[in-house]
Write an enzyme that holds these catalytic residues in place. Sequence first.
Site, PDB file in Angstrom:
ATOM      1  N   ASN A 190       0.787  -1.243   0.000  1.00 50.58           N
ATOM      2  CA  ASN A 190       0.000   0.000   0.000  1.00 50.58           C
ATOM      3  C   ASN A 190       0.811   1.281   0.000  1.00 50.58           C
ATOM      4  O   ASN A 190       0.231   2.343  -0.211  1.00 50.58           O
ATOM      5  CB  ASN A 190      -0.942   0.017   1.220  1.00 50.58           C
ATOM      6  CG  ASN A 190      -2.034  -1.026   1.137  1.00 50.58           C
ATOM      7  OD1 ASN A 190      -3.068  -0.810   0.521  1.00 50.58           O
ATOM      8  ND2 ASN A 190      -1.797  -2.177   1.733  1.00 50.58           N
ATOM      9  N   TRP A 191       2.099   1.253   0.227  1.00 53.51           N
ATOM     10  CA  TRP A 191       2.816   2.518   0.320  1.00 53.51           C
ATOM     11  C   TRP A 191       3.262   3.003  -1.064  1.00 53.51           C
ATOM     12  O   TRP A 191       3.483   4.203  -1.267  1.00 53.51           O
ATOM     13  CB  TRP A 191       4.012   2.381   1.266  1.00 53.51           C
ATOM     14  CG  TRP A 191       5.306   2.058   0.586  1.00 53.51           C
ATOM     15  CD1 TRP A 191       5.764   0.833   0.223  1.00 53.51           C
ATOM     16  CD2 TRP A 191       6.331   2.996   0.214  1.00 53.51           C
ATOM     17  NE1 TRP A 191       6.995   0.936  -0.364  1.00 53.51           N
ATOM     18  CE2 TRP A 191       7.371   2.259  -0.375  1.00 53.51           C
ATOM     19  CE3 TRP A 191       6.459   4.372   0.330  1.00 53.51           C
ATOM     20  CZ2 TRP A 191       8.522   2.856  -0.858  1.00 53.51           C
ATOM     21  CZ3 TRP A 191       7.609   4.968  -0.151  1.00 53.51           C
ATOM     22  CH2 TRP A 191       8.628   4.218  -0.738  1.00 53.51           C
ATOM     23  N   HIS A 208      16.800  -2.316  -5.493  1.00 56.46           N
ATOM     24  CA  HIS A 208      17.291  -1.463  -4.406  1.00 56.46           C
ATOM     25  C   HIS A 208      18.825  -1.436  -4.391  1.00 56.46           C
ATOM     26  O   HIS A 208      19.440  -0.367  -4.250  1.00 56.46           O
ATOM     27  CB  HIS A 208      16.750  -1.965  -3.057  1.00 56.46           C
ATOM     28  CG  HIS A 208      15.388  -1.451  -2.729  1.00 56.46           C
ATOM     29  ND1 HIS A 208      14.246  -1.960  -3.289  1.00 56.46           N
ATOM     30  CD2 HIS A 208      14.967  -0.460  -1.888  1.00 56.46           C
ATOM     31  CE1 HIS A 208      13.187  -1.319  -2.821  1.00 56.46           C
ATOM     32  NE2 HIS A 208      13.600  -0.410  -1.960  1.00 56.46           N
TER      33      HIS A 208
END
Length: 496
Positions: free
Chosen positions: A386-387, A425
């Site tokens: 959700n972020w 990342h």
Amino acid sequence: MGDSDAVGSTLTRRRRATLAAGRGASLQPMNGRSATVCQSSVTADISADNGLEKKRDRSLETVRSKSKTEKKKRRGDISDRLSCHKTQESLLSSASGYNNYRGILNWCVVMLVLNNARLFLENLLRYGVLVDPIQVISLFLHDPYSWPAACLLIVSNVFILVALYTERQLSKGSFSEPVGFLVHCINMAIMLTFPAAVVLLVPSMTPVGGAFVLGIYTILFLKLYSYKDVNMWCRELSTVKAKKLARSLSCPSAQHLNGGDRKVCYPGNLTIRDMYYFVFAPTLCYELNFPRSPKIRTSFLLRRLFEMWMIPIIQSSMKPLEDMDLSRMTERLLRLAVPNHLLWLIFFYWFFHSSMNFTAELLRFGDRQFYKDWWNSETVTYFWQNWNIPVHKWCLRHFYKPLLRRGFSKMVSQSAVFFLSAFFHEYLVSVPLRMFRLWAFTGMMAQLPLAWFVGRFLRGNYGNAAVWISLIIGQPFAVLMYVHDYYVLHFRQEAD
């Protein structure tokens, strides 16, 4: 009661007179016309009497209701004087059901602004103006005669046009599906390796410029992958002559379009305009017909533009950790945690709310759900879902669900998604810094056991607290490791 009595007496007198007139009229002989007039007169009098009666009833009801209201008010006043308590919960108790904390949120914002204003003024009086605009620009343009970051951004158009050209050839049948797939694979593989090689080999490329360029190329990689998949799905459905296709796969029906925009059907979407709209749109998932807002709201656009320029610039010192004991390292970690977390929150608001809404408003892009209520996450999985909605949609649509359709289990598919995220990342951190320590990769892969532990043993507020602690402590720990290694690798060697 005087008014009601008067109305009643008047009604009685008129009724008696009407009845007497009726009896007198019935005893005297009369022709048909006189009888009709008399009957009409009697009917009119009776109607008037009924109206007066209704008026009297309404007056009586009004008087009675006023009397009852006054009695209740007197009883209520007496009851309030005798008793002022009732069974109820405090507002801050969870059982109260109260959830309007806007005033407390505003208080937090005011306190945060005042505290940072004090720190800003204190640093300004102690150290003066430390931010040099020339130095800030030099982070991106290290050598005025060599701008590798800008050159890489210009070169990125080549990969975009190659993807568009390949899809056009596939739509016309000039390329077979295996050939088109091979061209796309080569194009996207070069997209990841070419900028990384430039960042690693060109001395004038700074870490900030390298991270910015690699971030842009990573976004383009995900976009072009989605572009390839959606057009392939359209071709597959066209071969079976499907008449009705989903909106995300082919042309929608007229009611799905807003603002009077013309609908696009495959292969009419294979244009430069359509491609570059998707490139600049705040999404990673391609559609032939995006939902569009009716018009550009100027006031909304200006507010988001103002928020985009409110970016803090912080200069901090670096110190190696090799001479520190565990307690000293923990103290440095906790000292770094709060400002790092505040910067992360500011970045989240700036990028996911202000910048992406600004871009969406400028392009009239209708889907503005760039994030959900990740701050209420009670599990680590819910947070990652959700972020960052654009990345989550891409992973779900182009990676997770295809793995499930090929027979992989949910656990294997979720692990593969985290592995892909960990790779990017590490790619976005290690390549610009020109060192490979795998701190970012390890931190992302550590989310898997953390997600299992929080989901298994923690619930409700405890789970939410665990998610916040992982955000506040986990990120600064990785940042501290990279700062230490970068300092030791570059500045310590120069000092020696």
